[in-house]
Design a protein around this motif. Structure first.
Motif, PDB file in Angstrom:
ATOM      1  N   LEU A 138      -0.081  -1.171  -9.575  1.00  0.00           N
ATOM      2  CA  LEU A 138       0.313   0.134  -9.037  1.00  0.00           C
ATOM      3  C   LEU A 138      -0.488   1.266  -9.678  1.00  0.00           C
ATOM      4  CD1 LEU A 138       4.197  -0.333  -8.841  1.00  0.00           C
ATOM      5  CD2 LEU A 138       2.619  -0.068  -6.923  1.00  0.00           C
ATOM      6  N   GLU A 139      -0.930   1.022 -10.923  1.00  0.00           N
ATOM      7  CA  GLU A 139      -1.751   2.034 -11.599  1.00  0.00           C
ATOM      8  C   GLU A 139      -3.194   1.984 -11.121  1.00  0.00           C
ATOM      9  OE1 GLU A 139      -0.859   4.424 -13.767  1.00  0.00           O
ATOM     10  OE2 GLU A 139       1.239   3.846 -13.903  1.00  0.00           O
ATOM     11  N   GLY A 140      -3.478   1.010 -10.275  1.00  0.00           N
ATOM     12  CA  GLY A 140      -4.804   0.951  -9.671  1.00  0.00           C
ATOM     13  C   GLY A 140      -5.778   0.004 -10.347  1.00  0.00           C
ATOM     14  N   TRP A 179       3.846   5.488  -5.592  1.00  0.00           N
ATOM     15  CA  TRP A 179       3.668   5.463  -7.049  1.00  0.00           C
ATOM     16  C   TRP A 179       2.653   6.524  -7.471  1.00  0.00           C
ATOM     17  CZ3 TRP A 179       6.618   2.897 -10.387  1.00  0.00           C
ATOM     18  CH2 TRP A 179       6.186   2.759 -11.707  1.00  0.00           C
ATOM     19  N   GLN A 212       2.301   1.657  -3.398  1.00  0.00           N
ATOM     20  CA  GLN A 212       1.263   2.173  -4.308  1.00  0.00           C
ATOM     21  C   GLN A 212       1.050   3.677  -4.072  1.00  0.00           C
ATOM     22  OE1 GLN A 212      -2.389  -0.036  -4.093  1.00  0.00           O
ATOM     23  NE2 GLN A 212      -2.719   0.200  -6.289  1.00  0.00           N
ATOM     24  N   ARG A 240       3.800  -9.355  -5.827  1.00  0.00           N
ATOM     25  CA  ARG A 240       3.905  -8.401  -4.711  1.00  0.00           C
ATOM     26  C   ARG A 240       4.892  -8.912  -3.666  1.00  0.00           C
ATOM     27  NH1 ARG A 240      -2.339  -6.631  -3.665  1.00  0.00           N
ATOM     28  NH2 ARG A 240      -1.560  -6.304  -1.568  1.00  0.00           N
ATOM     29  N   ASP A 278       0.835  -1.215   0.000  1.00  0.00           N
ATOM     30  CA  ASP A 278       0.000   0.000   0.000  1.00  0.00           C
ATOM     31  C   ASP A 278       0.864   1.257   0.000  1.00  0.00           C
ATOM     32  OD1 ASP A 278      -2.267  -1.466  -0.073  1.00  0.00           O
ATOM     33  OD2 ASP A 278      -2.590  -1.471   2.103  1.00  0.00           O
TER      34      ASP A 278
END
Lengths: 214, 163
Positions: free
Chosen positions: B127-129, A10, A7, B154, A4
């Motif tokens: 990572l871009e969701g 990022w 992310q 991950r 998390d």
């Protein structure tokens, strides 16, 4: 750091600056130029084959011995058509489907190139070698018909010698072409194929074959 | 300007970040990054006529970019002569924590670059969701398989970061 946080890091990247209009323009010009170059290259190859075949056909129409030139024209046309057909068959499809299929498609394209370059002797060099041989035979037979039996008998050793000198020269060029193709297969295409297969295997490996529990 | 040109320009303005991040994650140095970005732009330009609007433009761009990054021939023996991240454009950060964020950012990018190409692609998408189902769609695998792959990727990334 957990995922998390990664992310979040990022996502915290600021948007890059506005796309440089000059750069976009360059890309579009470059893309168009590449497309045009590929099309022109196909046409040039076809036109060259047609031109050579036409030249042989013309020689056949004026030469005393016709058959070698007609055969050379037909074989040259055949090589040209095979060249263009193989090129068209190798044209990659545009637009992604999904990564797995795109990788499979990329492997198929590399396989096609490997087959094409690996068999260059069979579909390109050998037929062209036959065309060269036919041209030599046609020329020799034409000279014999022109000069008559007496002159031919006296000078045939010399005529044959001149043409025999052409054989190692053509052989050398053909060997160089073969070597270039061979090197492209071993140094570029096979390692590239290996990388693609590794990626595909990694993607499609069975869900239970990994190193961690899920 | 044709529709093709206009759409291409709009996409690049709106989604240029995806191209930047993917080329950064797959390149071995700044020159390679620039080359890869150029290759992706060309592929995107060529693929645009086949875009029918079934997918989101960002997904399409991601897929084209990943396809180029995975399909291009990687120079196995080629390694940067120095830490190329020094030359890589980094998040512009101001104020407290900037140095820490820069260090963390470098560590993440370095770890990503050490991942296998497919793992890297899956992680980038995450990572871009993207959701698990979106990842499955992009990669052409089942949702559960995508979940397993993502989980492992991950874990590997975290191991890399701890190394």
């Amino acid at each position: 750091m957990d995922f998390d946080q990664i992310q979040a890091l990022w996502a915290a990247q600021p948007d890059p600056p506005e796309a440089d209009q000059e750069r976009l323009k360059k890309v579009m010009v470059h893309a168009r130029r590449l497309n045009r170059r590929a099309t022109v290259r196909d046409y040039v190859e076809l036109i060259t084959a047609l031109g050579m075949a036409g030249l042989f056909a013309w020689v056949a129409s004026v030469a005393p011995v016709v058959w070698p030139w007609v055969m050379a024209a037909v074989i040259t046309m055949g090589v040209g058509m095979v060249f263009v057909r193989e090129r068209l068959r190798g044209v990659p499809g545009v637009g992604p489907t999904d990564v797995r299929r795109d990788l499979e498609r990329a492997i198929a394209q590399v396989d096609h190139q490997i087959r094409l370059l690996g068999s260059v002797v069979r579909w390109y060099l050998a037929p062209l070698g036959v065309v060269v041989a036919l041209s030599l035979v046609g020329t020799l037979l034409g000279v014999r018909a022109e000069v008559g039996p007496e002159v031919w008998a006296r000078g045939r050793g010399g005529f044959a010698g001149v043409f025999a000198a052409v054989v190692p020269l053509v052989g050398g060029v053909f060997a160089f072409v073969w070597w270039l193709n061979r090197r492209a297969v071993t140094d570029q295409l096979l390692p590239h194929r290996e990388q693609l297969v590794q990626s595909l295997n990694q993607l499609t490996e069975a869900a239970g074959s990994g190193d961690e529990e899920t | 300007m044709s529709d093709h040109d206009a759409t291409f320009r709009r996409w690049l303005v709106e989604h240029r970040g995806i191209l930047i991040r993917i080329s950064r994650a797959y390149a071995i140095n700044t020159v390679d990054e620039e080359d890869l970005r150029q290759e992706i732009l060309l592929a995107l330009w060529k693929s645009l006529p086949s875009f029918r609007g079934d997918a989101k433009p960002s997904t399409w761009i991601f897929q084209v970019a990943i396809n180029v990054a995975l399909s291009r021939r990687r120079a196995e023996g080629r390694r940067p002569a120095h830490d190329s991240l020094e030359e890589t454009a980094e998040p512009a950060t101001d104020g407290q924590g900037a140095a820490l964020q820069r260090m963390e950012w470098r560590a993440v990018l370095r770890a990503l670059r050490k991942m296998a190409p497919v793992d890297r692609a899956i992680l980038l998408l995450a990572l871009e969701g993207a959701s698990q189902q979106e990842i499955a769609g992009v990669f052409g695998i089942s949702g559960s398989h995508a979940g397993v792959k993502l989980h492992r990727a991950r874990r590997r990334l975290l191991v890399q970061l701890e190394a």
